[in-house]
Design an enzyme around this catalytic site. Structure first.
Site, PDB file in Angstrom:
ATOM      1  N   SER A  64      10.350 -43.111 -28.389  1.00 36.97           N
ATOM      2  CA  SER A  64      10.824 -41.851 -28.927  1.00 36.97           C
ATOM      3  C   SER A  64      11.234 -42.056 -30.370  1.00 36.97           C
ATOM      4  O   SER A  64      11.252 -43.170 -30.881  1.00 36.97           O
ATOM      5  CB  SER A  64      12.011 -41.346 -28.109  1.00 36.97           C
ATOM      6  OG  SER A  64      13.132 -42.136 -28.416  1.00 36.97           O
TER       7      SER A  64
ATOM      8  N   ASP B  13      14.036 -41.908 -31.435  1.00 33.77           N
ATOM      9  CA  ASP B  13      15.236 -42.746 -31.421  1.00 33.77           C
ATOM     10  C   ASP B  13      14.912 -44.231 -31.390  1.00 33.77           C
ATOM     11  O   ASP B  13      15.694 -45.061 -31.806  1.00 33.77           O
ATOM     12  CB  ASP B  13      16.104 -42.404 -30.192  1.00 33.77           C
ATOM     13  CG  ASP B  13      16.552 -40.960 -30.225  1.00 33.77           C
ATOM     14  OD1 ASP B  13      16.570 -40.381 -31.324  1.00 33.77           O
ATOM     15  OD2 ASP B  13      16.866 -40.415 -29.152  1.00 33.77           O
ATOM     16  N   ASP B  14      13.741 -44.557 -30.839  1.00 35.46           N
ATOM     17  CA  ASP B  14      13.378 -45.965 -30.762  1.00 35.46           C
ATOM     18  C   ASP B  14      12.864 -46.491 -32.099  1.00 35.46           C
ATOM     19  O   ASP B  14      12.583 -47.668 -32.236  1.00 35.46           O
ATOM     20  CB  ASP B  14      12.279 -46.195 -29.712  1.00 35.46           C
ATOM     21  CG  ASP B  14      12.749 -45.819 -28.321  1.00 35.46           C
ATOM     22  OD1 ASP B  14      13.929 -46.051 -28.036  1.00 35.46           O
ATOM     23  OD2 ASP B  14      11.930 -45.314 -27.545  1.00 35.46           O
TER      24      ASP B  14
ATOM     25  N   LYS C 157      15.162 -52.704 -33.445  1.00 36.99           N
ATOM     26  CA  LYS C 157      16.565 -52.565 -33.865  1.00 36.99           C
ATOM     27  C   LYS C 157      17.370 -53.805 -33.492  1.00 36.99           C
ATOM     28  O   LYS C 157      18.564 -53.710 -33.153  1.00 36.99           O
ATOM     29  CB  LYS C 157      17.207 -51.305 -33.256  1.00 36.99           C
ATOM     30  CG  LYS C 157      16.428 -50.028 -33.593  1.00 36.99           C
ATOM     31  CD  LYS C 157      17.224 -48.784 -33.290  1.00 36.99           C
ATOM     32  CE  LYS C 157      16.389 -47.556 -33.643  1.00 36.99           C
ATOM     33  NZ  LYS C 157      17.097 -46.302 -33.419  1.00 36.99           N
TER      34      LYS C 157
ATOM     35  N   GLY D  38      -8.563  -3.922  -6.956  1.00 37.39           N
ATOM     36  CA  GLY D  38      -7.714  -2.952  -7.656  1.00 37.39           C
ATOM     37  C   GLY D  38      -6.263  -3.150  -7.224  1.00 37.39           C
ATOM     38  O   GLY D  38      -5.971  -3.920  -6.304  1.00 37.39           O
ATOM     39  N   LEU D  39      -5.370  -2.452  -7.881  1.00 35.12           N
ATOM     40  CA  LEU D  39      -3.941  -2.572  -7.594  1.00 35.12           C
ATOM     41  C   LEU D  39      -3.616  -2.136  -6.164  1.00 35.12           C
ATOM     42  O   LEU D  39      -4.370  -1.352  -5.562  1.00 35.12           O
ATOM     43  CB  LEU D  39      -3.141  -1.697  -8.556  1.00 35.12           C
ATOM     44  CG  LEU D  39      -3.157  -2.096 -10.034  1.00 35.12           C
ATOM     45  CD1 LEU D  39      -2.505  -0.995 -10.871  1.00 35.12           C
ATOM     46  CD2 LEU D  39      -2.435  -3.418 -10.228  1.00 35.12           C
TER      47      LEU D  39
ATOM     48  N   SER E 133      -8.752   0.502   0.313  1.00 41.56           N
ATOM     49  CA  SER E 133      -9.049   0.550   1.742  1.00 41.56           C
ATOM     50  C   SER E 133      -9.559   1.925   2.154  1.00 41.56           C
ATOM     51  O   SER E 133     -10.463   2.046   2.985  1.00 41.56           O
ATOM     52  CB  SER E 133      -7.807   0.190   2.550  1.00 41.56           C
ATOM     53  OG  SER E 133      -7.442  -1.143   2.262  1.00 41.56           O
TER      54      SER E 133
ATOM     55  N   SER F 229      -7.176  -8.908  -5.052  1.00 42.54           N
ATOM     56  CA  SER F 229      -7.890  -9.968  -5.804  1.00 42.54           C
ATOM     57  C   SER F 229      -7.678  -9.835  -7.307  1.00 42.54           C
ATOM     58  O   SER F 229      -8.581  -9.465  -8.044  1.00 42.54           O
ATOM     59  CB  SER F 229      -9.377  -9.986  -5.457  1.00 42.54           C
ATOM     60  OG  SER F 229      -9.963  -8.702  -5.506  1.00 42.54           O
TER      61      SER F 229
END
Lengths: 302, 638
Positions: free
Chosen positions: B33, B35-36, B167, B468-469, B475, B542
């Site tokens: 990272s 930080d490293d 480090k 469709g919705l 149906s 669908s």
């Protein structure tokens, strides 16, 4: 070759060829952007190798500004004639009509209108869905993150947040209608690699890269070559004959030369190795601010 | 680029060029990272190899003072952080590639972030590299993220690891600290199959053990980081493996030349070698290995060549030329590691596109056998994979391809998965092995086939798919269509989404994953019924294009008729016959299409009916029947 170890240049060459072939295989109407510069020359040479014994299966597109060095036009016409390549030259008609030039309109407007707008218009005009460009990742910090295959929107914009992950040597060139792909076969080449390869392969380049005595004026710290009589001299400016060469080539009133005696390829490579300024410094367009290249790219500059 | 100064003075430019030309290339990745000190390390490598130009250096000095984190000292991290937004935040957010070279080698560094949400970037960066430098902060030792990076390195098949304990200046260059971290790491790493590990104590900031030995670590006698990177032999098993070349492009300049262009990704090839073309299995021998620079006596892995064969056999892009005596496998079902890289979760059963080598095929991915917690390496049960998750899944292709296991050949076993609609790369995968069932479960050929059954019924079997919705009237219209067809003597069946959910699909909910599976099952059932010779009317919300596409692809040409029952959400919601919209609005129902789950309308339905209320359902049903008749579907097959 008998040893199993390829040199770095051989690996770069093989990789670029693989990229060129992959792009052509996946594109409907590819084109190679050809600027007559050294990177373009290498890219064209690689294309000739990639499809040998067939000729490269795409035209070359030069987005012209009418302000390039004369020597560039000469090499362009000779090289494409020798190769039997199809060359398309596009000049933004609006710029032609308005006579856009660096002197009256400034470098930014000049470059934006001729190059950025011109490129978008040309791609739309011909309907190309894939364009090869000679950009390298080592040129500039933000380019280090550019993909090899980069998707552009229908408006030719680049979105740094929408880049596709690119794994192994698998390139995803799929796109929606209207989108296009920019492909950079030289992504992993450095400036030194380019020169070394030009040297090894004896690739023709514009003589302006080699030092010669040329008429120049010093302006804003840059040596500008007086390439034709359109160059407007300021009061008191007198062209001086100096031994100069160019590290990059563009529109002559915007391209700075460096003083140099290096007149052979090994000499310019040597000079480059000892040089302490980066390549793009000779281009007036990059100086605005440090993130300028990234902004230009998002707007559609290559 | 003054790194060459000494060399140039010593040897002259021609000798230098000769040396540079013969350098080899090493690609490596740095993991760790911010930080490293990862960016600092890369900046240091560039700086120490004198690859930083004066103008960049001037910018670095002013940037260091302005936004640097080193109190005005040179902040090397600023050399490599590129995009404007991330520079402000001080983090790297993507994979960046850096270049530097020494006297012996050229290096390409994949600089990848260490943040948790960016697993995909590290996998991307690792996929092209031969070695990984794993950075550890000496003050913090082996962390969760160290384990995560190491697991990904191992997953991507990188065999060589450098453990850079950074480090060290901040722990007083303590050998005990270094030794403890190394021992800790080796114990962990051997468990995930990483064995070639070299540990180096460094300080990227101070330059200790970067290019040469440091006086601060007299107890360390190993190589500096650069020395190690310059000299490590990256044993290239590819050259020893069997010949493989995926065909990228068929090269046919004239009638006398037909060559197959590609990059050799395994082994070597010579004129006269017998080759087998996969997946077809046809064999021939190599006539020539053609390059622009002349024909080769031997083509090796890593070279881009054009191969001509002695026989005229059919070869095209996507095929693989392989050694005839050691060919690759051919299969259409695999077990593979999948790394999910998209914000949209994986949808098991959804058709995606897979690219492996130069072949592009359709693929569906099954629910994961398990996913891996990259922090603990535990195997967890999972129904799907989210962004940055890694799992083991079975995948099925729509046709067989040539492959090798990823561990044997990265180019023959690594693949990407692409979304069919966004075209984004959504996953990376690595093949473990082919599943045997594909080969062993043979399709039962039956004598009475679909055409025979259809003739007896005097009709053309068809699937009419109503989408469709909820509340659009699917149906209702489907019912009317069935009644009319039935009255006219056609053999029909109405498959209703709600009804299927009472039986076959009762274990499925309404998440995106379950919706995809719901439709997959329905489509498969419909396919069997069409095979039985019926006209099937399927009524399903669908909502996703991809699954309707899947249903379409399952059927033969012209057998699938998509009917878009198009009602605006406001109309469907106002009807709300089942009271579902009200529940969804109250938050009692989640994943409800139109409310908190999307509906993707069809782009080119065969029939588009206006269900806004302006047109009676009776008229819409007639419209559907008219289409079926016009399309010739209500006639006996010839």
């Amino acid at each position: 070759m008998n040893t199993a170890t390829q040199t770095h240049l051989q690996r770069l060459e093989a990789e670029s060829i693989q990229i060129l072939r992959e792009a052509v295989a996946e594109a409907e109407k590819p084109v190679m952007l050809y600027s007559v510069g050294k990177d373009s020359s290498v890219m064209l040479h690689l294309a000739v190798k990639a499809f040998h014994p067939s000729p490269p299966p795409f035209p070359l597109l030069h987005v012209d500004t009418t302000w390039k060095f004369r020597a560039m036009y000469e090499l362009r016409d000779k090289l494409t004639a020798d190769l039997g390549a199809e060359l398309l030259v596009y000049q933004n008609p609006e710029c032609v009509e308005k006579g856009i030039n660096p002197f009256d309109h400034g470098s930014s407007v000049h470059t934006d209108m001729w190059k950025t707008e011109g490129l978008k218009q040309a791609l739309d005009h011909y309907g190309f869905d894939l364009a090869f460009g000679g950009a390298r990742r080592d040129e500039e910090k933000s380019r280090a993150k550019e993909r090899v295959f980069s998707i552009r929107t229908a408006q030719h914009r680049w979105d740094p947040k929408q880049q596709r992950p690119e794994l192994w040597r698998l390139y995803n060139a799929r796109k929606a209608h209207g989108e296009s792909v920019r492909v950079f076969p030289l992504s992993n080449w450095t400036e030194l690699d380019i020169w070394q390869y030009i040297h090894r392969e004896e690739i023709p380049i514009v003589p302006l890269y080699l030092a010669a005595t040329r008429p120049v004026v010093e302006r804003d710290g840059m040596l500008i070559m007086v390439d034709d009589d359109r160059m407007r001299l300021k009061p008191g400016e007198e062209p001086q004959l100096k031994s100069v060469r160019f590290r990059t080539l563009g529109c002559y009133p915007l391209t700075g030369a460096i003083e140099s005696e290096a007149s052979t390829l090994p000499e310019i490579i040597q000079e480059m190795l000892l040089m302490t300024t980066s390549e793009r410094q000779g281009r007036a367009i990059d100086h605005d601010q440090s993130a300028s290249m990234e902004r230009k790219k998002q707007e559609g500059y290559f | 680029m003054a790194h060459a100064t000494g060399e140039l003075a010593a040897t002259g430019i021609e000798a230098y060029l000769d040396q540079h030309e013969h350098k080899t290339l090493l690609r490596f990745i740095t993991c760790g990272s911010v930080d490293d000190g990862k960016s600092t390390l890369i900046g240091r490598l560039l700086y120490d190899s004198k690859l930083v130009f004066e103008d960049h250096l001037a910018a670095l000095e002013s940037d260091s003072k302005r936004v640097g984190t080193q109190g005005g000292d040179l902040d090397f991290a600023l050399l490599v952080d590129g995009l404007a937004a991330e520079r402000e935040q001080g983090i790297t957010i993507d994979v960046a590639y850096r270049f530097f070279s020494t006297e012996r080698r050229k290096f390409i560094v994949a600089d990848t972030p260490g943040h948790e949400q960016y697993t995909r970037n590290m996998v991307t960066g690792a996929s092209t590299t031969e070695l990984a430098v794993i950075l550890i902060d000496a003050r913090r030792g082996v962390l969760t993220q160290t384990r995560r990076h190491s697991f990904l390195v191992s997953l991507l098949g990188i065999r060589h690891v450098v453990l850079a304990v950074n480090k060290l200046d901040l722990v007083g260059y303590s050998q005990a600290t270094f030794d403890a971290i190394e021992a800790d790491y080796r114990e962990f790493a051997s468990g995930i199959g990483l064995t070639d590990i070299v540990s180096i104590p460094i300080s990227a900031l101070r330059g200790d053990n970067i290019t040469g030995p440091s006086e601060s670590t007299p107890w360390y006698s190993g190589p500096s980081l650069i020395e190690h990177l310059e000299t490590i032999e990256v044993a290239d098993d590819l050259h020893a493996g069997p010949f493989r070349m995926p065909v990228q492009w068929v090269n046919r300049p004239n009638l006398d030349f037909r060559g197959f262009s590609g990059e050799i990704v395994g082994g070597a090839v010579h004129p006269g070698d017998p080759v087998r073309v996969l997946p077809s299995g046809r064999e021939s021998t190599v006539a020539r290995v053609v390059t622009y620079d002349g024909d080769l006596d031997e083509g090796i892995a890593g070279q881009s060549v054009t191969i001509t064969l002695n026989d005229e056999i059919d070869v095209s892009r996507g095929d693989v030329l392989t050694a005839a005596n050691d060919p690759a496998g051919v299969a259409d079902q695999f077990q593979a590691d999948i790394v999910w890289m998209s914000d949209d979760q994986m949808l098991p059963g959804r058709p995606y596109v897979l690219k492996l080598g130069t072949s592009t095929v359709g693929v569906t991915i099954a629910s994961p056998k398990y996913k891996v917690n990259v922090n603990t390496l535990e195997h967890l049960a999972a129904k799907t994979l989210e962004l940055n998750e890694i799992g083991v899944c079975n995948i099925g292709l729509d046709r067989p391809i040539a492959f090798d296991a990823y561990r044997d050949n990265r180019d023959m076993g690594g693949f990407i998965v692409i979304d069919r609609f966004t075209n984004n790369t959504v996953a990376a995968g690595m093949i473990h092995f082919a599943l045997r069932r594909a080969q062993n479960v043979h399709w039962q050929a039956v004598d009475v086939d679909k055409a025979a059954r259809a003739r007896l019924k005097g009709q053309r079997p068809t699937l009419v798919w109503f989408t469709g919705l909820s509340g659009a009237g699917k149906s209702t219209i489907a019912n009317l269509v069935e009644q009319k067809l039935h009255e006219q003597g056609f053999h029909t069946y109405l498959l209703d989404g709600d009804n299927l959910r009472h039986g076959l699909n009762k274990n499925l909910g309404f998440t995106d994953v379950d919706r995809v599976e719901n439709i997959r099952r329905a489509a498969e059932v419909a396919k069997v019924m069409v095979d039985a010779g019926l006209i099937v009317l399927a009524s399903f919300i669908s909502p996703f294009r991809a699954e309707r596409r899947l249903a379409r692809d399952l059927l033969g040409d012209g057998e699938f008729v998509e009917v878009f029952v198009d009602a605006p959400l406001s109309v469907a919601e106002a009807r709300d016959r089942k009271g579902l919209y009200a529940k969804a609005r109250r938050g009692e129902l989640v994943h409800f299409t139109g409310i908190d789950s999307p509906y993707e309308p069809p782009e080119a339905p065969e029939v588009h009916v206006d269900a806004s209320g302006a047109v009676p359902a009776e008229t819409s049903a007639e419209l559907v029947i008219d289409h079926l008749r016009a399309a010739g579907l209500l006639r006996s097959p010839a």
